[in-house]
Write a protein that holds these residues in place. Structure first.
Motif, PDB file in Angstrom:
ATOM      1  N   SER A  98      22.117  42.730  80.427  1.00 34.03           N
ATOM      2  CA  SER A  98      22.970  43.177  79.754  1.00 34.03           C
ATOM      3  C   SER A  98      23.750  44.190  80.631  1.00 34.03           C
ATOM      4  CB  SER A  98      22.621  43.755  78.580  1.00 34.03           C
ATOM      5  OG  SER A  98      21.771  44.972  78.825  1.00 34.03           O
ATOM      6  N   GLY A 101      25.648  41.675  82.729  1.00 35.26           N
ATOM      7  CA  GLY A 101      26.874  41.006  81.771  1.00 35.26           C
ATOM      8  C   GLY A 101      27.942  41.999  81.444  1.00 35.26           C
ATOM      9  N   VAL A 105      31.763  41.165  82.294  1.00 33.08           N
ATOM     10  CA  VAL A 105      32.588  41.055  81.309  1.00 33.08           C
ATOM     11  C   VAL A 105      33.976  41.990  81.520  1.00 33.08           C
ATOM     12  CG1 VAL A 105      33.074  41.596  78.753  1.00 33.08           C
ATOM     13  CG2 VAL A 105      31.098  40.051  79.192  1.00 33.08           C
ATOM     14  N   SER A 163      24.997  46.070  75.349  1.00 36.18           N
ATOM     15  CA  SER A 163      25.384  44.943  74.549  1.00 36.18           C
ATOM     16  C   SER A 163      26.518  45.171  73.510  1.00 36.18           C
ATOM     17  CB  SER A 163      24.306  44.591  73.582  1.00 36.18           C
ATOM     18  OG  SER A 163      23.254  43.962  74.425  1.00 36.18           O
ATOM     19  N   ILE A 166      29.702  45.518  75.472  1.00 33.43           N
ATOM     20  CA  ILE A 166      30.153  44.007  75.941  1.00 33.43           C
ATOM     21  C   ILE A 166      30.990  43.588  74.883  1.00 33.43           C
ATOM     22  CG2 ILE A 166      29.435  41.643  76.146  1.00 33.43           C
ATOM     23  CD1 ILE A 166      27.219  42.616  77.658  1.00 33.43           C
ATOM     24  N   LEU A 185      27.982  34.386  77.882  1.00 32.01           N
ATOM     25  CA  LEU A 185      26.880  35.519  77.713  1.00 32.01           C
ATOM     26  C   LEU A 185      25.636  34.722  76.902  1.00 32.01           C
ATOM     27  CD1 LEU A 185      29.154  38.547  76.611  1.00 32.01           C
ATOM     28  CD2 LEU A 185      27.691  38.290  78.505  1.00 32.01           C
ATOM     29  N   GLY A 258      25.071  33.476  83.135  1.00 34.75           N
ATOM     30  CA  GLY A 258      25.144  34.263  81.663  1.00 34.75           C
ATOM     31  C   GLY A 258      23.738  34.658  81.711  1.00 34.75           C
TER      32      GLY A 258
END
Length: 331
Positions: A98, A101, A105, A163, A166, A185, A258
């Protein structure tokens, strides 16, 4: 020892063979099926232009990416489980995925209206996010040392925080980029090409052999800090180096494919059941299991609801989640 080595070599050869067979099956299957004979003819350069386009521009780079990501995520999970003495350690559960990620993002959000080429920048961006997540987890978990349960709990909290961030930045994207980020994702390799393969390949070629070289160090760390120090290992230094390798492998994989969850959790468990706990044999077995699992999951995702596709991350989560529940019930 000879019996264990013979068993490990047999398992590794069997997994390698299974990967080749699954690769050939995956090349054959899809919205447009190509017979095995035509696949072979195309691979040796005698296929039609249409078959060459399908195999070399779409299916083959996707399969190669699946092999690379599967091996990288599996080895990352094996390292984390080894250095933390925790069989529940995984890049997804600990929040490293995460973190990577979130960085990706954020990068996509900041460059969504600019002509920036992100193919070779994304792995570095994801690595920065993964390193940030790992630093936060380790520093917050530290209290006269790091205990496995504290590491897991802090990792879950960091995972939830990233998370949420995101989602915040996704909601500020335009609808097209929001949809693209959501699919990515969930764990998706449908849009990969040879450029993504070239961007990921150096990380795998450097870090996977390095981890295999450190197999004896991981074995020593598994015996406990005092025993490892008695064997001559610089415990804290080696732990940080191996953690950085795990974070880099997970971050680069997340940048391309992802957030594919459970892969780093399940494969080390299966490898230890097949060849034992020694990392000399379990690490290559883990890598091959990760590659095989991701190719199988991608093949299922591409074909089970054809012509629609299920993101590979969802298929892996279904398989890995089921195995995770099995482990909990068994223990």
């Amino acid at each position: 020892m000879k019996t264990q080595k013979r068993k490990a070599m047999f398992v590794i050869l069997g997994l390698f063979t299974a990967i080749i067979i699954t690769l050939l099956i995956s090349l054959n299957m899809g919205t447009m099926r190509i017979s095995p004979v035509d696949v072979f003819q195309t691979l040796i350069g005698n296929g039609t232009d249409q078959n060459q386009l399908i195999l070399f521009d779409f299916r083959l780079p996707r399969i190669v990416i699946a092999i690379l990501i599967g091996a990288a995520m599996a080895i990352s999970g094996a390292i984390l489980q080894g250095v933390t003495h925790n069989e529940l350690a995984d890049p997804g559960i600990l929040g490293i995925n995460s973190g990577a990620g979130f960085a990706v993002v954020l990068f996509l959000y900041l460059t969504q209206n600019s002509p920036v080429s992100a193919v070779f920048v994304l792995p570095l961006t994801a690595l920065a996010g993964a390193v940030l997540a790992a630093f936060l987890i380790y520093s917050i978990s530290w209290k006269n040392g790091v205990t496995p349960i504290r590491l897991i709990l802090v990792g879950i909290g960091i995972n939830a925080a990233f998370s949420a961030l995101i989602i915040v930045f996704q909601l500020r994207m335009d609808p097209d980029n929001f949809t693209q980020a959501t699919i990515w994702l969930s764990g998706n390799i449908a849009s990969t090409n040879w450029s993504y393969t070239l961007a990921l390949l150096p990380w795998i070629l450097i870090l996977v052999p390095f981890t295999l070289y450190k197999a004896s160090t991981l074995d020593a760390l598994n015996l406990g800090d005092e025993t490892a120090q008695g064997l001559g290992a610089a415990v804290e230094k080696e732990r940080m180096i191996l953690l950085l390798a795990a974070v880099a492998l997970a971050g680069a994989s997340v940048a391309v494919g992802g957030a594919i969850a459970f892969l780093g959790l399940v494969t080390p468990h299966l490898a230890r059941k097949l060849v034992g706990v020694g990392h000399r044999y379990s690490l290559p077995t883990t890598a091959l299991l990760g590659a095989l699992l991701l190719i199988v999951a991608d093949t299922i995702g591409r074909n089970i609801l054809s012509p629609s596709e299920i993101p590979v991350g969802l298929v892996v989560s279904l398989i890995g989640g089921s195995y995770f529940v099995y482990l909990l019930m068994k223990s």
